[in-house]
Design a protein around this motif. Sequence first.
Motif, mmCIF file in Angstrom:
data_model
loop_
_atom_site.group_PDB
_atom_site.id
_atom_site.type_symbol
_atom_site.label_atom_id
_atom_site.label_comp_id
_atom_site.label_asym_id
_atom_site.label_seq_id
_atom_site.Cartn_x
_atom_site.Cartn_y
_atom_site.Cartn_z
ATOM 1 N N VAL A 1 0.849 -1.194 0.000
ATOM 2 C CA VAL A 1 0.000 0.000 0.000
ATOM 3 C C VAL A 1 0.889 1.249 0.000
ATOM 4 N N THR A 2 0.709 2.115 -1.010
ATOM 5 C CA THR A 2 1.475 3.356 -1.085
ATOM 6 C C THR A 2 0.673 4.488 -0.434
ATOM 7 N N ALA A 3 1.332 5.266 0.430
ATOM 8 C CA ALA A 3 0.680 6.434 1.016
ATOM 9 C C ALA A 3 0.869 7.628 0.095
ATOM 10 N N GLY A 4 -0.204 8.335 -0.211
ATOM 11 C CA GLY A 4 -0.061 9.495 -1.082
ATOM 12 C C GLY A 4 -1.358 9.856 -1.770
ATOM 13 N N ARG A 5 -1.317 10.962 -2.531
ATOM 14 C CA ARG A 5 -2.499 11.427 -3.238
ATOM 15 C C ARG A 5 -2.221 11.353 -4.735
ATOM 16 N N PRO A 6 -2.884 10.441 -5.464
ATOM 17 C CA PRO A 6 -2.603 10.263 -6.897
ATOM 18 C C PRO A 6 -2.987 11.499 -7.710
ATOM 19 N N THR A 7 -2.483 11.560 -8.971
ATOM 20 C CA THR A 7 -2.849 12.662 -9.877
ATOM 21 C C THR A 7 -4.352 12.583 -10.178
ATOM 22 N N LEU A 8 -4.899 13.688 -10.668
ATOM 23 C CA LEU A 8 -6.337 13.725 -10.943
ATOM 24 C C LEU A 8 -6.647 13.054 -12.281
ATOM 25 N N PRO A 9 -7.840 12.458 -12.423
ATOM 26 C CA PRO A 9 -8.204 11.739 -13.653
ATOM 27 C C PRO A 9 -8.733 12.695 -14.721
ATOM 28 N N GLU A 10 -8.839 12.212 -15.968
ATOM 29 C CA GLU A 10 -9.455 13.054 -17.004
ATOM 30 C C GLU A 10 -10.967 12.909 -16.979
ATOM 31 N N SER A 11 -11.426 11.770 -16.481
ATOM 32 C CA SER A 11 -12.877 11.614 -16.329
ATOM 33 C C SER A 11 -13.210 10.805 -15.074
ATOM 34 N N PHE A 12 -14.428 11.040 -14.557
ATOM 35 C CA PHE A 12 -14.908 10.298 -13.390
ATOM 36 C C PHE A 12 -16.353 9.900 -13.619
ATOM 37 N N THR A 13 -16.639 8.605 -13.487
ATOM 38 C CA THR A 13 -18.009 8.107 -13.610
ATOM 39 C C THR A 13 -18.412 7.490 -12.281
ATOM 40 N N GLU A 14 -19.516 7.992 -11.703
ATOM 41 C CA GLU A 14 -19.968 7.447 -10.424
ATOM 42 C C GLU A 14 -21.250 6.643 -10.623
ATOM 43 N N LEU A 15 -21.160 5.364 -10.253
ATOM 44 C CA LEU A 15 -22.312 4.467 -10.288
ATOM 45 C C LEU A 15 -22.980 4.526 -8.911
ATOM 46 N N HIS A 16 -24.309 4.719 -8.869
ATOM 47 C CA HIS A 16 -24.966 4.928 -7.572
ATOM 48 C C HIS A 16 -26.436 4.543 -7.660
ATOM 49 N N ILE A 17 -27.026 4.216 -6.522
ATOM 50 C CA ILE A 17 -28.482 4.012 -6.493
ATOM 51 C C ILE A 17 -29.157 5.380 -6.532
#
Lengths: 405, 405
Positions: free
Chosen positions: B172-188
Amino acid sequence: MPIKTDQLEDRLATINHFSNHEIGQNRLVYSSTWIKGQNQLIDWGLASGMTVTVDAYGTVYLDVIGSTVPQDVIATGSHMDTVVHGGPYDGLYGVIGGLQAIQNLVSRFGQPKKTLRLISFSEEEGSRFPATFSGSKHYTGFEDVTGIQDQAGNDFDAVRKVAIAKLNRNGVTAGRPTLPESFTELHIEQGPQLSEAACQIGLVTAIVGQRRFTVTVNGIANHAGTTPMSDRHDALQIAVTLINQLRTEALALSKKLTFTVGELHVWPNTSNVIPGKVTFTIDTRHVDERILNRFENRLKTVAEQAAISPVKVAVNRWVADQPVQLDSTMLAQNERLAQKLGLAYQKLASGAGHDSEIMSRVAKTTMIFVPSINGISHAPQEKTASPDLHAGVRLLQASLKQQAY
Amino acid sequence: MPIKTDQLEDRLATINHFSNHEIGQNRLVYSSTWIKGQNQLIDWGLASGMTVTVDAYGTVYLDVIGSTVPQDVIATGSHMDTVVHGGPYDGLYGVIGGLQAIQNLVSRFGQPKKTLRLISFSEEEGSRFPATFSGSKHYTGFEDVTGIQDQAGNDFDAVRKVAIAKLNRNGVTAGRPTLPESFTELHIEQGPQLSEAACQIGLVTAIVGQRRFTVTVNGIANHAGTTPMSDRHDALQIAVTLINQLRTEALALSKKLTFTVGELHVWPNTSNVIPGKVTFTIDTRHVDERILNRFENRLKTVAEQAAISPVKVAVNRWVADQPVQLDSTMLAQNERLAQKLGLAYQKLASGAGHDSEIMSRVAKTTMIFVPSINGISHAPQEKTASPDLHAGVRLLQASLKQQAY
């Protein structure tokens, strides 16, 4: 037996210091501060050679045995417990003031003919468990409160036994003493009437009847953002509407009918969830039982009307104390004594319930009130002026003298 | 890396079993059940050879590194936390469904060109601490929530550090990854629209703005029996009147404006004492910010009018999330894919706040909804039919395939 006079305020302070003054008095029945209070009282009784008895509910009895008719008992006292964040005088003043009056009499006039008894009842407020007057109800044999829990789920009988064990020691007799021929309860008014009328003494004619209910509203918990307003079964919104409606009903029935919602709980009680369940208490009081009956009938009707499927509304009555007329002969005696002592007095009814309500079923019972500044009580700001505290003890002392010597 | 397909429901059950089904899901951020949930997710990621990162707020990132343009990240996911007594799908479905979609793609089509990332945000609900979206706010660099306490007085930063320490291990790496170009959220959906329209899929056009307030009413605690009705400063009675009045104001502003008082506390909260203090929360939401502004102005006016000396009324706003329009290009792509897959869909706005609100500030963002039976959510009864759960994952998978391969 050597008695220092005028320990009244020192002794009140000693027991009040067991609680944190910032947040007021918290001697809930069977709590650690309550145990300290009753034990301190036992210490004072033993130190002055009084006969000390503790019953199975934790009520403490301090007796000065009579010389000629010891079986005839003249009793005074009040309760050791307080409400949550209560004041320094409610209950405790009648206990410490009664002890002071008895000890003053013995120090000046020696042993009485009849037995003088100071009673410190275990519980009167109903603030920890859903029952009131459990101390005087046990002493009078009227009812043994049992099988109930506090909000934390602690069992009444279990904590009672643990607490009573901590009052037991050498010189303390376990048991329930015989009933007295009379009972005088010294107490603060807890209302504004005496201070507004500038009277040092209130002679109590009657005690209001009171009823307490718990209303439970079951709705449906749901999401606060996605549930259309028209599609909700919000238990808190229903409870809020009920409370407003019931208050209006109460005011319409009688201006002297008190209506208080003092306790309310919400589930799950989180900001973004529509409440699925709410419970709230109603405390209502009046000197005329017919008014209390009318309110209770309205409460049931209003609750039924609010219970539209799938919403459920349940009403549980857990206190029903009838209005009580106190002893008129003792009232007249106290009135004459107040005149003799030159104390400004007023006759009034008590808006608060008291152990005297229960004691009046088994003994001639009367109450002596002293003023509450601004009528504030059941709050840390509860206060009575020092001269008034002493005036009440003087009248009680005169009454006990007349009865026991 | 070997991938079993269709572990969706098994994995949902595994994490849901960390809470007691009787009372629903209680994965409040940084609690023991929350730690178990994030650690279980890390186990699954490590077991399938994904790159695992955990940031300082406890958000977990599981990456499948891209072959040709690894720096371009296509992300999906949702949040691990729940409300108090919440349901089995809110947040968790988007986390487990996202993991399933990514692993299905890799098992069938091998390594993607772009990096595929599953994000399990630490907190979104604001149910333990008075702040929402602390996970996505930290990831996007928008805000680092700090210096707040929960109802038990636990410090946010202290419990956060203790909890994150328990997520750290080999691999497990501690840190904050770079931001994505897109984000899709699946939700009820958490509302009734899709089930009422018999659609398996909701394509989200926008997310309502929401504001949360805490209203504090300071009155005067006093005795429930001796204080005349005309002489009271009952904090609960004032609060109850305010709640009814504000609800009426909200309904008058817009039928689509939601108004919820979800949390209410009373002091001292005992049946025979007039309440001296009451606090309650207001959660209000609408797609049009002007409506939210109008409500907030009315709230301030109504609160000022209720504050008649000695009564004090204070209003504190602690959530102010603007309405958000989601990415129209991704919406159109998902619509075409839904048609291709033969899924019945509907476009709709989200009445609930979501991490997508925050992510939309830094990346092209879209949301895919599946139906909630009877629209019930934020409650143990929250449910989505099994075919609908799988339909959502199928559409998400098609969308990720199109973007990353």
